[in-house]
Motif scaffolding. Structure first.
Motif, PDB file in Angstrom:
ATOM      1  N   ALA A  18       0.834  -1.208   0.000  1.00 57.77           N
ATOM      2  CA  ALA A  18       0.000   0.000   0.000  1.00 57.77           C
ATOM      3  C   ALA A  18       0.862   1.249   0.000  1.00 57.77           C
ATOM      4  CB  ALA A  18      -0.937  -0.010   1.200  1.00 57.77           C
ATOM      5  N   ASN A  19       1.978   1.211   0.734  1.00 59.64           N
ATOM      6  CA  ASN A  19       2.882   2.359   0.772  1.00 59.64           C
ATOM      7  C   ASN A  19       3.477   2.647  -0.592  1.00 59.64           C
ATOM      8  OD1 ASN A  19       2.494   2.971   3.451  1.00 59.64           O
ATOM      9  ND2 ASN A  19       4.197   1.730   4.171  1.00 59.64           N
ATOM     10  N   GLN A  20       3.711   1.606  -1.387  1.00 59.70           N
ATOM     11  CA  GLN A  20       4.271   1.821  -2.718  1.00 59.70           C
ATOM     12  C   GLN A  20       3.258   2.477  -3.653  1.00 59.70           C
ATOM     13  OE1 GLN A  20       5.770  -1.942  -4.005  1.00 59.70           O
ATOM     14  NE2 GLN A  20       7.517  -1.911  -2.608  1.00 59.70           N
ATOM     15  N   LEU A  21       1.973   2.310  -3.372  1.00 59.22           N
ATOM     16  CA  LEU A  21       0.949   2.951  -4.196  1.00 59.22           C
ATOM     17  C   LEU A  21       0.822   4.441  -3.896  1.00 59.22           C
ATOM     18  CD1 LEU A  21      -1.953   0.342  -4.160  1.00 59.22           C
ATOM     19  CD2 LEU A  21      -0.535   0.997  -6.098  1.00 59.22           C
ATOM     20  N   MET A  22       1.172   4.839  -2.682  1.00 51.74           N
ATOM     21  CA  MET A  22       0.996   6.227  -2.269  1.00 51.74           C
ATOM     22  C   MET A  22       2.103   7.109  -2.839  1.00 51.74           C
ATOM     23  SD  MET A  22      -1.722   5.850  -0.614  1.00 51.74           S
ATOM     24  CE  MET A  22      -1.970   7.438   0.098  1.00 51.74           C
ATOM     25  N   ILE A  23       1.754   8.343  -3.113  1.00 51.12           N
ATOM     26  CA  ILE A  23       2.741   9.330  -3.548  1.00 51.12           C
ATOM     27  C   ILE A  23       3.370   9.917  -2.297  1.00 51.12           C
ATOM     28  CG2 ILE A  23       3.079  11.501  -4.782  1.00 51.12           C
ATOM     29  CD1 ILE A  23       0.612  10.759  -6.458  1.00 51.12           C
ATOM     30  N   PHE A 100      -0.694  19.612 -18.719  1.00 55.71           N
ATOM     31  CA  PHE A 100      -1.036  18.566 -19.694  1.00 55.71           C
ATOM     32  C   PHE A 100       0.074  18.335 -20.715  1.00 55.71           C
ATOM     33  CE2 PHE A 100      -2.612  22.664 -21.088  1.00 55.71           C
ATOM     34  CZ  PHE A 100      -2.050  22.776 -22.351  1.00 55.71           C
ATOM     35  N   ARG A 101       1.171  19.097 -20.625  1.00 52.87           N
ATOM     36  CA  ARG A 101       2.212  18.949 -21.640  1.00 52.87           C
ATOM     37  C   ARG A 101       2.969  17.632 -21.478  1.00 52.87           C
ATOM     38  NH1 ARG A 101       3.785  22.524 -17.742  1.00 52.87           N
ATOM     39  NH2 ARG A 101       5.895  22.309 -16.945  1.00 52.87           N
ATOM     40  N   LYS A 102       3.752  17.288 -22.471  1.00 48.79           N
ATOM     41  CA  LYS A 102       4.485  16.016 -22.485  1.00 48.79           C
ATOM     42  C   LYS A 102       5.244  15.836 -21.192  1.00 48.79           C
ATOM     43  CE  LYS A 102       5.572  14.366 -27.043  1.00 48.79           C
ATOM     44  NZ  LYS A 102       6.586  14.185 -28.044  1.00 48.79           N
ATOM     45  N   PRO A 103       5.315  14.659 -20.651  1.00 49.61           N
ATOM     46  CA  PRO A 103       4.780  13.368 -21.103  1.00 49.61           C
ATOM     47  C   PRO A 103       3.428  13.035 -20.467  1.00 49.61           C
ATOM     48  CG  PRO A 103       6.310  12.983 -19.320  1.00 49.61           C
ATOM     49  CD  PRO A 103       6.225  14.489 -19.519  1.00 49.61           C
ATOM     50  N   ARG A 104       2.693  14.047 -20.011  1.00 52.02           N
ATOM     51  CA  ARG A 104       1.460  13.814 -19.252  1.00 52.02           C
ATOM     52  C   ARG A 104       0.201  13.986 -20.094  1.00 52.02           C
ATOM     53  NH1 ARG A 104       5.349  16.050 -16.460  1.00 52.02           N
ATOM     54  NH2 ARG A 104       5.952  15.075 -14.495  1.00 52.02           N
ATOM     55  N   ARG A 105       0.313  13.914 -21.390  1.00 50.66           N
ATOM     56  CA  ARG A 105      -0.862  14.132 -22.249  1.00 50.66           C
ATOM     57  C   ARG A 105      -1.917  13.053 -22.061  1.00 50.66           C
ATOM     58  NH1 ARG A 105       2.274  16.148 -27.650  1.00 50.66           N
ATOM     59  NH2 ARG A 105       2.760  18.201 -26.845  1.00 50.66           N
ATOM     60  N   VAL A 187       3.341   7.283 -11.646  1.00 49.08           N
ATOM     61  CA  VAL A 187       4.556   6.983 -12.416  1.00 49.08           C
ATOM     62  C   VAL A 187       5.220   8.261 -12.928  1.00 49.08           C
ATOM     63  CG1 VAL A 187       5.410   5.916 -14.542  1.00 49.08           C
ATOM     64  CG2 VAL A 187       3.805   4.679 -13.089  1.00 49.08           C
ATOM     65  N   LEU A 188       4.423   9.194 -13.470  1.00 47.03           N
ATOM     66  CA  LEU A 188       4.986  10.389 -14.096  1.00 47.03           C
ATOM     67  C   LEU A 188       5.202  11.536 -13.117  1.00 47.03           C
ATOM     68  CD1 LEU A 188       2.835  10.366 -17.351  1.00 47.03           C
ATOM     69  CD2 LEU A 188       5.196   9.568 -17.077  1.00 47.03           C
ATOM     70  N   GLY A 189       4.532  11.498 -11.985  1.00 42.13           N
ATOM     71  CA  GLY A 189       4.655  12.567 -11.004  1.00 42.13           C
ATOM     72  C   GLY A 189       3.797  13.769 -11.353  1.00 42.13           C
ATOM     73  N   ILE A 190       3.915  14.793 -10.528  1.00 43.61           N
ATOM     74  CA  ILE A 190       3.149  16.023 -10.719  1.00 43.61           C
ATOM     75  C   ILE A 190       3.900  16.910 -11.709  1.00 43.61           C
ATOM     76  CG2 ILE A 190       2.258  18.072  -9.554  1.00 43.61           C
ATOM     77  CD1 ILE A 190       2.105  16.380  -7.006  1.00 43.61           C
ATOM     78  N   ALA A 191       3.174  17.577 -12.591  1.00 43.43           N
ATOM     79  CA  ALA A 191       3.786  18.437 -13.590  1.00 43.43           C
ATOM     80  C   ALA A 191       4.531  19.581 -12.917  1.00 43.43           C
ATOM     81  CB  ALA A 191       2.721  18.977 -14.546  1.00 43.43           C
ATOM     82  N   GLU A 192       5.702  19.889 -13.437  1.00 41.69           N
ATOM     83  CA  GLU A 192       6.492  20.989 -12.905  1.00 41.69           C
ATOM     84  C   GLU A 192       6.028  22.305 -13.509  1.00 41.69           C
ATOM     85  OE1 GLU A 192      10.552  20.199 -13.721  1.00 41.69           O
ATOM     86  OE2 GLU A 192      10.579  18.287 -12.624  1.00 41.69           O
ATOM     87  N   PRO A 193       6.074  23.388 -12.743  1.00 39.02           N
ATOM     88  CA  PRO A 193       5.698  24.696 -13.297  1.00 39.02           C
ATOM     89  C   PRO A 193       6.771  25.206 -14.262  1.00 39.02           C
ATOM     90  CG  PRO A 193       6.452  24.932 -11.030  1.00 39.02           C
ATOM     91  CD  PRO A 193       6.415  23.455 -11.324  1.00 39.02           C
ATOM     92  N   TYR A 194       6.368  26.128 -15.132  1.00 37.07           N
ATOM     93  CA  TYR A 194       7.337  26.706 -16.078  1.00 37.07           C
ATOM     94  C   TYR A 194       8.423  27.485 -15.349  1.00 37.07           C
ATOM     95  CZ  TYR A 194       4.790  25.614 -20.352  1.00 37.07           C
ATOM     96  OH  TYR A 194       4.197  24.960 -21.403  1.00 37.07           O
ATOM     97  N   ARG A 195       8.018  28.241 -14.332  1.00 41.38           N
ATOM     98  CA  ARG A 195       8.987  29.069 -13.608  1.00 41.38           C
ATOM     99  C   ARG A 195       9.724  28.234 -12.581  1.00 41.38           C
ATOM    100  NH1 ARG A 195       5.026  33.206 -11.376  1.00 41.38           N
ATOM    101  NH2 ARG A 195       6.732  33.571  -9.927  1.00 41.38           N
ATOM    102  N   LYS A 196      11.014  28.107 -12.731  1.00 40.12           N
ATOM    103  CA  LYS A 196      11.817  27.232 -11.863  1.00 40.12           C
ATOM    104  C   LYS A 196      11.859  27.712 -10.426  1.00 40.12           C
ATOM    105  CE  LYS A 196      12.905  24.445 -15.138  1.00 40.12           C
ATOM    106  NZ  LYS A 196      12.241  23.154 -15.201  1.00 40.12           N
TER     107      LYS A 196
END
Length: 199
Positions: A18-23, A100-105, A187-196
């Motif tokens: 179950a822990n492996q399923l959690m983020i 929604f940009r790559k690779p999260r389309r 698997v892909l994680g949360i999308a990163e913002p444009y501004r670093k």
């Protein structure tokens, strides 16, 4: 030190899975309220499943005549409203932050598909209410499906068919879509913002 040893001894294989399923690791920008809208949508979906199973087990007489049944029906209705609201807000936030940009389309496409499935599920649920509004919706739905040529497969005036679609067909499809969506986010994680500097 003893507490750590005790904690290590309590580990169970099911809990480890179950822990492996959690983020576990969420970036700082992901701890904002707007990033929790997907989770809130999922909580509303769980509330819908629980209240819907109770209503299915006890039947219409229970939710129309008893106080607890009426309360459960109200929880089901408000959970529906919450899920639709949170899902729309979640999709808007993802759109306006370009999540929604790559690779999260594919994750985005599944989310949009879920919105349409949820709206269809909501409409079938409103048809089951049994009041004048539900009769009107059923008639309008019958005209819609007959006009599109799908009236041979879907008849909103057939209570049994609508009931089966609402409590079995669409929820199973939603469970599959939610599971796939969550797996992709995991698997892909949360999308990163444009501004670093935000991260």
């Amino acid at each position: 030190m003893a507490d750590e040893a005790t904690h290590a001894e309590i580990k169970h294989p099911l809990l480890e899975g179950a822990n492996q399923l959690m983020i576990e690791k969420v970036p700082s920008y992901g701890n904002k309220f707007l990033y929790s809208l997907g989770f809130l949508t999922m909580i509303a979906f769980v509330m819908l499943l629980v209240s819907g199973v109770l209503m299915t087990l006890f039947g219409p007489n229970w939710w129309l005549t008893s106080r607890l049944g009426g309360y459960t029906r109200s929880v089901h209705l408000w959970s529906t409203q919450a899920m639709v609201l949170f899902l729309i807000l979640h999709l808007l936030i993802v759109f306006f932050t370009s999540g929604f940009r790559k690779p999260r389309r594919l994750t985005w496409v599944i989310g949009v598909l879920m919105l349409f499935v949820v709206l269809a599920e909501t409409e079938f649920g409103y048809i089951l209410r049994g009041d004048f509004s539900s009769q009107w919706r059923g008639l309008q739905g019958a005209d819609f499906y007959n006009g599109t040529g799908a009236g041979g497969w879907i008849n909103p005036l057939n209570y049994g068919q609508v009931y089966g679609i609402h409590i079995a067909t669409i929820p199973l499809a939603l469970l599959g879509l939610v599971g796939l969506h969550y797996l992709l986010v995991r698997v892909l994680g949360i999308a990163e913002p444009y501004r670093k500097e935000i991260g």
